[in-house]
Design an enzyme around this catalytic site. Sequence first.
Site, PDB file in Angstrom:
ATOM      1  N   GLY A  28      30.764  51.257  37.254  1.00 46.64           N
ATOM      2  CA  GLY A  28      31.495  52.283  36.518  1.00 46.64           C
ATOM      3  C   GLY A  28      30.910  52.537  35.139  1.00 46.64           C
ATOM      4  O   GLY A  28      30.496  51.600  34.440  1.00 46.64           O
ATOM      5  N   GLY A  87      38.660  42.526  41.209  1.00 49.68           N
ATOM      6  CA  GLY A  87      39.962  42.697  41.854  1.00 49.68           C
ATOM      7  C   GLY A  87      40.965  43.385  40.949  1.00 49.68           C
ATOM      8  O   GLY A  87      40.578  44.044  39.985  1.00 49.68           O
ATOM      9  N   ALA A  88      42.258  43.244  41.268  1.00 44.61           N
ATOM     10  CA  ALA A  88      43.333  43.993  40.585  1.00 44.61           C
ATOM     11  C   ALA A  88      42.966  45.475  40.606  1.00 44.61           C
ATOM     12  O   ALA A  88      42.962  46.158  39.569  1.00 44.61           O
ATOM     13  CB  ALA A  88      43.553  43.483  39.160  1.00 44.61           C
ATOM     14  N   LEU A  89      42.647  45.949  41.791  1.00 45.20           N
ATOM     15  CA  LEU A  89      42.030  47.275  41.930  1.00 45.20           C
ATOM     16  C   LEU A  89      43.017  48.397  41.628  1.00 45.20           C
ATOM     17  O   LEU A  89      44.190  48.332  41.991  1.00 45.20           O
ATOM     18  CB  LEU A  89      41.465  47.435  43.348  1.00 45.20           C
ATOM     19  CG  LEU A  89      40.428  46.386  43.767  1.00 45.20           C
ATOM     20  CD1 LEU A  89      39.832  46.758  45.131  1.00 45.20           C
ATOM     21  CD2 LEU A  89      39.312  46.223  42.733  1.00 45.20           C
ATOM     22  N   HIS A  90      42.496  49.440  40.944  1.00 42.99           N
ATOM     23  CA  HIS A  90      43.277  50.646  40.656  1.00 42.99           C
ATOM     24  C   HIS A  90      42.470  51.848  41.140  1.00 42.99           C
ATOM     25  O   HIS A  90      41.399  51.682  41.740  1.00 42.99           O
ATOM     26  CB  HIS A  90      43.605  50.707  39.156  1.00 42.99           C
ATOM     27  CG  HIS A  90      42.414  50.496  38.261  1.00 42.99           C
ATOM     28  ND1 HIS A  90      41.334  51.353  38.234  1.00 42.99           N
ATOM     29  CD2 HIS A  90      42.121  49.504  37.369  1.00 42.99           C
ATOM     30  CE1 HIS A  90      40.446  50.932  37.364  1.00 42.99           C
ATOM     31  NE2 HIS A  90      40.887  49.787  36.822  1.00 42.99           N
ATOM     32  N   GLU A  91      42.971  53.054  40.820  1.00 39.24           N
ATOM     33  CA  GLU A  91      42.311  54.270  41.316  1.00 39.24           C
ATOM     34  C   GLU A  91      40.860  54.391  40.834  1.00 39.24           C
ATOM     35  O   GLU A  91      40.038  55.003  41.507  1.00 39.24           O
ATOM     36  CB  GLU A  91      43.093  55.513  40.876  1.00 39.24           C
ATOM     37  CG  GLU A  91      44.374  55.726  41.661  1.00 39.24           C
ATOM     38  CD  GLU A  91      44.117  55.860  43.160  1.00 39.24           C
ATOM     39  OE1 GLU A  91      43.205  56.609  43.549  1.00 39.24           O
ATOM     40  OE2 GLU A  91      44.823  55.191  43.942  1.00 39.24           O
ATOM     41  N   SER A 148      42.439  47.246  34.592  1.00 35.71           N
ATOM     42  CA  SER A 148      43.326  46.201  35.125  1.00 35.71           C
ATOM     43  C   SER A 148      44.176  45.605  34.013  1.00 35.71           C
ATOM     44  O   SER A 148      45.219  45.018  34.266  1.00 35.71           O
ATOM     45  CB  SER A 148      42.501  45.096  35.771  1.00 35.71           C
ATOM     46  OG  SER A 148      41.584  45.671  36.661  1.00 35.71           O
ATOM     47  N   ARG A 149      43.711  45.770  32.757  1.00 35.78           N
ATOM     48  CA  ARG A 149      44.445  45.173  31.635  1.00 35.78           C
ATOM     49  C   ARG A 149      45.543  46.088  31.099  1.00 35.78           C
ATOM     50  O   ARG A 149      46.358  45.654  30.294  1.00 35.78           O
ATOM     51  CB  ARG A 149      43.477  44.800  30.509  1.00 35.78           C
ATOM     52  CG  ARG A 149      42.530  43.656  30.892  1.00 35.78           C
ATOM     53  CD  ARG A 149      41.637  43.276  29.726  1.00 35.78           C
ATOM     54  NE  ARG A 149      40.852  42.082  30.005  1.00 35.78           N
ATOM     55  CZ  ARG A 149      39.648  42.087  30.565  1.00 35.78           C
ATOM     56  NH1 ARG A 149      39.081  43.228  30.930  1.00 35.78           N
ATOM     57  NH2 ARG A 149      38.998  40.940  30.773  1.00 35.78           N
ATOM     58  N   HIS A 155      38.700  51.932  40.529  1.00 41.38           N
ATOM     59  CA  HIS A 155      37.912  51.169  41.505  1.00 41.38           C
ATOM     60  C   HIS A 155      37.868  51.933  42.836  1.00 41.38           C
ATOM     61  O   HIS A 155      36.846  51.942  43.522  1.00 41.38           O
ATOM     62  CB  HIS A 155      38.532  49.791  41.745  1.00 41.38           C
ATOM     63  CG  HIS A 155      38.633  48.935  40.518  1.00 41.38           C
ATOM     64  ND1 HIS A 155      39.824  48.531  39.992  1.00 41.38           N
ATOM     65  CD2 HIS A 155      37.675  48.414  39.715  1.00 41.38           C
ATOM     66  CE1 HIS A 155      39.607  47.785  38.914  1.00 41.38           C
ATOM     67  NE2 HIS A 155      38.307  47.694  38.721  1.00 41.38           N
TER      68      HIS A 155
END
Length: 288
Positions: A157, A32-36, A196-197, A38
Site C-alpha cells: 500500500g 491482519g486486522a484487515l479492513h477495506e 488497523s489502529r 487491505h
Amino acid sequence: MRLLSTRADLEGWLDGVGWRQGGGPVIVPTMGALHEGHGSLVERGVALAKERGVKRGCAVWVFVNPTQFNDHADLERYPRTLESDIAMCDSRGAAAVFAPGVGEVYPAGEQIAVPELPRVAMNPGLEDAFRPGHFAGVLQVVRRFFGLMRPSAAVFGEKDWQQLCVVRAMAEAEGLDVAIVPAPTVREADGLAMSSRNRFLAPTARRAATSLSRALCRACGETTVAAAERAMRETLLEANAEIEYAVVRDDTSLMPVAQSASRGESGRRALIAARVGTVRLIDNCAWQ
Ligand code: AMP
C-alpha cells in the site's frame, strides 16, 4: 480458499511452483486486522495474478511480525482478528491465506538474516528516525516471506510510503525477481486513511484524526514547499495533533527538496506522522 498455518502447508500448496519460473503467487503482505484498504490490495493481487497468468493465484500473508515493533505495548495490543481476516480474503477471491505462528517464521536457534538497509531506510529522518529498528524488522520479515512464498509479485500500500520505497530498494539491491506493485490508499468518507489502529481512537481523537488528510489537502493548494509544510503544521496543531513530521520530500529518496521549490513538478510527496490521543497515525499524498 486454503488456510496455510505452517511452512509444510505452504510447501505443499506451492507444490514446486517457484519464482525462478516466474510462476510464484502474487502475494499481499499484511499483519491482519484487515479492513477495506487491505481488501483493495487483495483485489489488486487477484486481478494481477489473472493478468500474469499466475498458476497459484493470490496469497495473503497474515503475520504480526514482532521484530518490526519498537514499542512492546504496541505489539501487545495489536488487534488479532484471524477469522474475519480469512472471510475477507475468501470474499475477495484470494487463493490462500498464509498465517504462520512466530515459531514457524523464526524457529528457535535459527538466525534469520536481516538484509542490508538501503539509504531510504536510514537517511530521511522520517519513520526511520521515529521508529528506530522498524525497517530492519520489516526487511527481515519481507525477505523471509519472499524466501518461503517465492512470489512473482507483491502488492504494497502507498499508505506506508517509506515502507514501499524501502522494500523496492531492497528488492533491487538483492536482484530479486519480484515485482513490487503499489496500491492506492483507501479512506473513510471523511478522508481518514483506513488503519488497523483507527479502532483505538476515542470519539474526540477520531474527529481530530481527520486533520492529517485535511493537512495534506491544504498542502496541495500551496505553491511552495515552505508554504505547504507551514499549512500542514497549522492544520495539525489546530486539531491538537502532536506532530512528528509534516514535510514535502523527493518521492523516491525521501530526502528534502528546496523550501522554495514550487508545485507543478512530479516526483514530490507530502508525508505526515502525528499522534492523536494515544494513537500514532501516518498519511501521505503526491504533491504536484
Ligand atoms: P498493515 O496494516 O501494516 O498490515 O499493512 C499491510 C498492507 O496494507 C501494507 O502494504 C499497507 O500499506 C497496506 N494498507 C494499510 N492501510 C491501507 C489503506 N488504508 N489503504 C490501502 N492500503 C493500506
